[in-house]
Design an enzyme around this catalytic site. Structure first.
Site, mmCIF file in Angstrom:
data_model
loop_
_atom_site.group_PDB
_atom_site.id
_atom_site.type_symbol
_atom_site.label_atom_id
_atom_site.label_comp_id
_atom_site.label_asym_id
_atom_site.label_seq_id
_atom_site.Cartn_x
_atom_site.Cartn_y
_atom_site.Cartn_z
ATOM 1 N N CYS A 63 0.918 -0.949 -0.048
ATOM 2 C CA CYS A 63 0.035 0.385 0.420
ATOM 3 C C CYS A 63 1.527 1.096 0.337
ATOM 4 O O CYS A 63 1.698 1.122 -0.426
ATOM 5 C CB CYS A 63 -0.887 -0.003 1.090
ATOM 6 S SG CYS A 63 -0.644 0.664 2.417
ATOM 7 N N ARG A 68 -1.454 -0.455 5.565
ATOM 8 C CA ARG A 68 -3.102 -1.955 5.634
ATOM 9 C C ARG A 68 -1.950 -3.066 4.723
ATOM 10 O O ARG A 68 -2.502 -4.039 5.005
ATOM 11 C CB ARG A 68 -2.826 -0.802 4.468
ATOM 12 C CG ARG A 68 -4.179 0.542 5.228
ATOM 13 C CD ARG A 68 -4.578 1.131 4.516
ATOM 14 N NE ARG A 68 -5.304 2.176 4.854
ATOM 15 C CZ ARG A 68 -5.561 3.104 4.592
ATOM 16 N NH1 ARG A 68 -6.327 3.935 3.445
ATOM 17 N NH2 ARG A 68 -6.216 4.254 5.437
#
Length: 107
Positions: A63, A68
């Site tokens: 990401c 994430r």
């Protein structure tokens, strides 16, 4: 990293992927939306990955900053994917360490 094997990079939000991404990356959203009031996780994330990639393929999940993608990597490993790695530091770290240029989104 994995000589002879194909490596795939997966990013999270479509709007971020459209701005820039690693050349050859595939986009599968981990979150459907991120707002000040909360995050809506894609309930089909693992299934969407499984539709494209086999559980033995080498995957690098990334990401923007790596947070994430760390969550997505854990979900994939928990689902039985065997060769999944998080892009530590995310896409920004990748650009800095490799002097990479972002690839423009192609329609």
């Amino acid at each position: 990293m994995y000589p002879g094997d194909r490596i795939h990079v997966i990013f999270r939000l479509g709007k971020d992927f459209d701005k820039a991404h690693a050349d050859g990356a595939r986009n599968i959203s981990y979150y459907l939306s991120v707002t000040p009031s909360g995050k809506e996780k894609n309930p089909h994330f693992v299934d969407e990955v499984a539709e494209i990639f086999g559980k033995d393929e080498h995957l690098i999940v990334g990401c923007n900053t790596g947070f994430r993608s760390r969550l997505a990597t854990k979900d994939l490993l928990d689902a039985g994917f065997k060769n999944v790695r998080n892009l530590k530091g995310g896409y920004q770290s990748f650009l800095q360490s490799e002097n990479q240029q972002p690839a423009a989104h192609q329609q």
